[in-house]
Design an enzyme around this catalytic site. Structure first.
Site, PDB file in Angstrom:
ATOM      1  N   HIS A 227      44.947  46.693  43.727  1.00 59.64           N
ATOM      2  CA  HIS A 227      45.027  48.079  44.190  1.00 59.64           C
ATOM      3  C   HIS A 227      45.944  48.840  43.252  1.00 59.64           C
ATOM      4  CE1 HIS A 227      45.640  51.601  46.703  1.00 59.64           C
ATOM      5  NE2 HIS A 227      44.753  51.137  47.568  1.00 59.64           N
ATOM      6  N   VAL A 228      45.515  50.019  42.834  1.00 63.54           N
ATOM      7  CA  VAL A 228      46.246  50.751  41.817  1.00 63.54           C
ATOM      8  C   VAL A 228      47.623  51.210  42.295  1.00 63.54           C
ATOM      9  CG1 VAL A 228      45.251  53.005  42.433  1.00 63.54           C
ATOM     10  CG2 VAL A 228      46.005  52.586  40.085  1.00 63.54           C
TER      11      VAL A 228
END
Length: 404
Positions: A227-228
């Site tokens: 997840h960024v």
């Protein structure tokens, strides 16, 4: 109890995935859905494969509970016949090629001019007007145009999603809009002309990466299963495989380190105290987690994480997911009939406490042609003549609606 949409009739000139998904949801809720198909093969999805006891997997998924009417829309009689069905319907849905419905005399404006209470839905790839209006729009192509492929995959390789996301998104919005239009019509008597674009539906689902790009100017990176903006949030090695761990709060980080992995000193490591710190030191954070998770089996670690309230999951293949203990425990599987066999199908996700989804049979091509048209007032002699002329095909007698 009464099905929510009992008494409503939907006529759909549809094929493939997006529109059939929308109308299947309406059928599951109790609407009568009359599916208009070509006599020469019907919906394209019928021929994608024969995986489900001789019937296409896409078709079984998307078409239960519908009545199939096989009509040649290239003929004047065929178009008149479908127009007659629409005259008695509450909703008309179509996902033909751009402009095709209007050329067949089934355009939304003409239909609603004749019957203002009618609800029409035009589902297309790119919407009416604009430079892309006439382009072919398959799911993969729309995923590309919407930027979805650019953010899906690993840093090394972009991929499309493993399911037809653009089709599903637009089908969901189509069904939602029909329900809203029916609700308004019940209050006001007013119909609706609805348009749903696959591109716009998919872009709406792009949510976070879309707004992130608009306000930072930076293209969102492809993160694989990561997840960024959250860490640790990725796949981590175990002694016999891997496990996904998603820590979305600082309390979760504390539980992971202190209660599960036995490294409480890392809780207050300056690199890892807050999520912003952990994202800023993602490589070090992931390395610290991976060094510890590899000492456990996936099953052991999954149990410990669940007990500590840390979000985690072992990656399941499709076969394992189908036999998921949660689905079995909640009794979420039913059987539906196809023309060759009875097969298992998953109940729709929205569960009414007083009504179970209808989950009707998956129709053979043209299985209901004669019965539907007889209901619309066509005599047996007229139907025989239309069949002899090739305008219609199939009937409820010699084409099985479903297996016994």
């Amino acid at each position: 109890m009464t099905p929510p949409l009992e008494g409503f009739t939907v006529v759909s000139v549809e094929q493939a995935v997006a529109a059939p998904l929308a109308t299947r949801q309406l059928a599951d809720l109790g609407a009568r859905v009359i599916k208009v198909e070509r006599p020469d093969g019907g919906d394209l999805a019928r021929g994608y494969d024969d995986f489900v006891a001789g019937t296409g997997a896409h078709f079984v998924w998307l078409n239960r509970g519908k009545e199939s009417v096989a009509v040649d829309l290239k003929s004047d009689d065929g178009r008149a016949l479908v127009r007659r069905l629409i005259d008695d319907a509450d909703v008309f849905v179509q996902n033909l090629a751009p402009g095709a419905a209007a050329r067949l005399g089934l355009g939304a404006a003409a239909l609603r001019a004749a019957r203002p209470a009618l609800i029409t839905v035009d589902l297309s790839g790119y919407g009416d007007g604009g430079p892309y209006a006439q382009r072919k729009a398959y799911d993969m192509l729309v995923q590309a145009e919407a930027g979805l492929i650019s953010i899906t995959g690993t840093p090394e390789s972009a991929v499309k999603t493993g399911i037809p996301t653009a089709d599903i998104a637009s089908g969901m919005y189509c069904a939602q809009a029909v329900l809203a239009a029916l609700l308004r019509r019940e209050r006001t008597g007013e119909g609706a002309q609805i348009e749903v674009s696959m591109l716009e539906a998919t872009l709406e689902w792009m949510g976070y990466p879309m707004y992130s790009r608009m306000h930072t100017g930076a293209e969102p990176p492809r993160m694989g299963v990561g997840h960024v903006s959250i860490a640790p949030y990725d796949s981590y090695p175990t002694s016999d495989g891997e496990i996904l761990i998603g820590v979305q709060s600082d309390n979760g980080w504390r539980a992971l380190m202190a209660d599960v992995l036995g490294r409480p000193e890392l809780v207050d490591d300056p690199r890892f105290v807050t999520n912003i710190d952990r994202v800023g030191h993602r490589a070090a954070c992931d390395a610290a987690v991976a060094e510890l998770t590899v000492g456990w089996t996936a099953a052991e670690l999954s149990a410990r994480l669940a007990e500590a309230g840390v979000p985690a999951a072992v990656i399941k293949d499709v076969g394992t997911a189908v036999d998921h203990p949660q689905l079995r425990a909640r009794d979420r599987w039913r059987t539906v009939a196809t023309e060759h066999a009875r097969v298992e199908a998953l109940l729709p996700p929205a569960t009414f406490a007083d009504h179970e989804a209808s989950m009707g049979a998956v129709p053979a091509l043209g299985a209901h042609t004669r019965t539907v048209l007889a209901d619309a007032g066509y005599s047996a002699e007229r139907l025989d003549a239309l069949a002899a002329a090739g305008v219609i095909a199939g009937d409820a007698v010699n084409v099985p609606a479903a297996c016994p």
